[in-house]
Write a protein that holds these residues in place. Sequence first.
Motif, mmCIF file in Angstrom:
data_model
loop_
_atom_site.group_PDB
_atom_site.id
_atom_site.type_symbol
_atom_site.label_atom_id
_atom_site.label_comp_id
_atom_site.label_asym_id
_atom_site.label_seq_id
_atom_site.Cartn_x
_atom_site.Cartn_y
_atom_site.Cartn_z
ATOM 1 N N PRO A 9 18.023 33.539 2.358
ATOM 2 C CA PRO A 9 16.794 32.741 2.219
ATOM 3 C C PRO A 9 16.973 31.281 2.615
ATOM 4 O O PRO A 9 16.013 30.638 3.060
ATOM 5 C CB PRO A 9 16.445 32.875 0.730
ATOM 6 N N LEU A 10 18.194 30.758 2.487
ATOM 7 C CA LEU A 10 18.427 29.382 2.932
ATOM 8 C C LEU A 10 18.279 29.267 4.445
ATOM 9 O O LEU A 10 17.750 28.270 4.955
ATOM 10 C CB LEU A 10 19.819 28.913 2.500
ATOM 11 N N LEU A 11 18.732 30.287 5.179
ATOM 12 C CA LEU A 11 18.573 30.279 6.633
ATOM 13 C C LEU A 11 17.098 30.339 7.024
ATOM 14 O O LEU A 11 16.659 29.646 7.953
ATOM 15 C CB LEU A 11 19.329 31.463 7.245
ATOM 16 N N VAL A 12 16.339 31.168 6.311
ATOM 17 C CA VAL A 12 14.900 31.241 6.588
ATOM 18 C C VAL A 12 14.239 29.903 6.269
ATOM 19 O O VAL A 12 13.395 29.412 7.032
ATOM 20 C CB VAL A 12 14.250 32.377 5.772
ATOM 21 N N SER A 13 14.626 29.308 5.158
ATOM 22 C CA SER A 13 14.060 28.013 4.773
ATOM 23 C C SER A 13 14.390 26.942 5.807
ATOM 24 O O SER A 13 13.555 26.072 6.103
ATOM 25 C CB SER A 13 14.595 27.590 3.400
ATOM 26 N N TYR A 14 15.586 27.008 6.363
ATOM 27 C CA TYR A 14 15.960 26.049 7.402
ATOM 28 C C TYR A 14 15.071 26.206 8.629
ATOM 29 O O TYR A 14 14.629 25.213 9.218
ATOM 30 C CB TYR A 14 17.425 26.244 7.781
ATOM 31 N N ARG A 15 14.789 27.454 9.008
ATOM 32 C CA ARG A 15 13.898 27.680 10.148
ATOM 33 C C ARG A 15 12.487 27.171 9.846
ATOM 34 O O ARG A 15 11.789 26.691 10.746
ATOM 35 C CB ARG A 15 13.860 29.165 10.504
ATOM 36 N N ILE A 16 12.081 27.277 8.593
ATOM 37 C CA ILE A 16 10.758 26.764 8.223
ATOM 38 C C ILE A 16 10.711 25.253 8.405
ATOM 39 O O ILE A 16 9.741 24.704 8.942
ATOM 40 C CB ILE A 16 10.420 27.154 6.768
ATOM 41 N N THR A 17 11.763 24.571 7.958
ATOM 42 C CA THR A 17 11.789 23.110 8.106
ATOM 43 C C THR A 17 11.852 22.690 9.570
ATOM 44 O O THR A 17 11.374 21.611 9.928
ATOM 45 C CB THR A 17 12.989 22.511 7.353
ATOM 46 N N GLN A 18 12.436 23.546 10.418
ATOM 47 C CA GLN A 18 12.514 23.259 11.847
ATOM 48 C C GLN A 18 11.273 23.738 12.610
ATOM 49 O O GLN A 18 11.212 23.619 13.830
ATOM 50 C CB GLN A 18 13.761 23.936 12.441
ATOM 51 N N ARG A 19 10.318 24.288 11.869
ATOM 52 C CA ARG A 19 9.083 24.831 12.448
ATOM 53 C C ARG A 19 9.369 25.941 13.465
ATOM 54 O O ARG A 19 8.687 26.064 14.484
ATOM 55 C CB ARG A 19 8.250 23.717 13.092
ATOM 56 N N LYS A 20 10.373 26.727 13.158
ATOM 57 C CA LYS A 20 10.713 27.869 13.994
ATOM 58 C C LYS A 20 10.415 29.190 13.300
ATOM 59 O O LYS A 20 10.673 30.255 13.860
ATOM 60 C CB LYS A 20 12.201 27.824 14.369
ATOM 61 N N ALA A 21 9.911 29.122 12.077
ATOM 62 C CA ALA A 21 9.611 30.331 11.311
ATOM 63 C C ALA A 21 8.133 30.677 11.442
ATOM 64 O O ALA A 21 7.285 29.809 11.651
ATOM 65 C CB ALA A 21 9.981 30.132 9.843
ATOM 66 N N TRP A 22 7.842 31.949 11.303
ATOM 67 C CA TRP A 22 6.465 32.437 11.406
ATOM 68 C C TRP A 22 5.643 31.927 10.227
ATOM 69 O O TRP A 22 6.097 31.935 9.087
ATOM 70 C CB TRP A 22 6.473 33.961 11.409
ATOM 71 N N THR A 23 4.426 31.474 10.514
ATOM 72 C CA THR A 23 3.507 31.033 9.475
ATOM 73 C C THR A 23 2.215 31.839 9.567
ATOM 74 O O THR A 23 2.028 32.643 10.490
ATOM 75 C CB THR A 23 3.184 29.534 9.616
ATOM 76 N N ARG A 24 1.313 31.615 8.641
ATOM 77 C CA ARG A 24 0.051 32.367 8.628
ATOM 78 C C ARG A 24 -0.804 32.062 9.856
ATOM 79 O O ARG A 24 -1.626 32.881 10.266
ATOM 80 C CB ARG A 24 -0.735 32.040 7.360
ATOM 81 N N SER A 25 -0.614 30.892 10.446
ATOM 82 C CA SER A 25 -1.453 30.494 11.577
ATOM 83 C C SER A 25 -0.779 30.699 12.931
ATOM 84 O O SER A 25 -1.380 30.405 13.962
ATOM 85 C CB SER A 25 -1.837 29.017 11.436
ATOM 86 N N THR A 26 0.442 31.210 12.946
ATOM 87 C CA THR A 26 1.179 31.314 14.208
ATOM 88 C C THR A 26 0.456 32.176 15.230
ATOM 89 O O THR A 26 0.258 31.779 16.382
ATOM 90 C CB THR A 26 2.590 31.881 13.960
ATOM 91 N N ALA A 27 0.054 33.375 14.823
ATOM 92 C CA ALA A 27 -0.600 34.289 15.766
ATOM 93 C C ALA A 27 -1.905 33.702 16.287
ATOM 94 O O ALA A 27 -2.232 33.834 17.475
ATOM 95 C CB ALA A 27 -0.852 35.638 15.092
ATOM 96 N N HIS A 28 -2.666 33.031 15.423
ATOM 97 C CA HIS A 28 -3.941 32.456 15.855
ATOM 98 C C HIS A 28 -3.722 31.269 16.788
ATOM 99 O O HIS A 28 -4.493 31.047 17.723
ATOM 100 C CB HIS A 28 -4.753 32.021 14.639
ATOM 101 N N ASP A 29 -2.665 30.500 16.542
ATOM 102 C CA ASP A 29 -2.391 29.335 17.383
ATOM 103 C C ASP A 29 -2.004 29.732 18.797
ATOM 104 O O ASP A 29 -2.138 28.942 19.735
ATOM 105 C CB ASP A 29 -1.270 28.487 16.770
ATOM 106 N N MET A 30 -1.468 30.955 18.949
ATOM 107 C CA MET A 30 -1.070 31.397 20.272
ATOM 108 C C MET A 30 -2.278 31.768 21.121
ATOM 109 O O MET A 30 -2.202 31.948 22.284
ATOM 110 C CB MET A 30 -0.117 32.598 20.161
#
Length: 231
Positions: free
Chosen positions: A210-231
Amino acid sequence: MTYLCLIFTMGSLFTASGVWILIYLRLEYPLYPGGPLGWELDHYSHPILNLGNSAYILTSWFSDGFMMYRCWIIYSEGPGVSIVLLLPGLLYLASLASGILLLYQTSLPHESLFSQINFGLLNFSIAAALNILLTVMISGRLYAHRLRMQRLLGVGHSPLRIYTSVIGLLIESSAMHSAFALLFIIPFSMGHPLSQFSLMLLGQVQVISPLLVSYRITQRKAWTRSTAHDM
């Protein structure tokens, strides 16, 4: 941040408990019959061992809960997310219940992970099944998004590449946690000594994932609820 501090603290307590027991046994009981494992089996209700067991179970709950949340995030843009998460949710509740039973069992005198009525095997099996299921669900969903964008834009032009690369899939789906869960549960179910070593590794991996996932979130490289819509 609170979550990261909690899971890091629990992982540290688990490690500290294991280190303390090893040092204590070497100094106080160097010739104990059966060695360190024999002492642990005879004194499994020792407060320090209980501290380590409690920290491990809490870490497992925190880690699995976080991955449940990530799975919800990844599936949230589609319909029927509550149905999709029904089975993982039931497994998570079963993990909570079996974890409580395990902590109660190991706190009793003359009881341990290797008792005849083994709540440990039940808890670890449920946790492993939940982790593998979440890994398959998350990686499968992200890979499906990748294929869809490749069909629309062509190979090599997908804007989702940052989220659906091989490394991204492995980290987002917590594949490392699932792999180490299998590495532990298989020898543990067979009563193999390797389970003692792999349990210590699993205790750390369920913090690292989970720390690795959290790191990707802080780097804005993790999937979010709006990712698919933003594409």
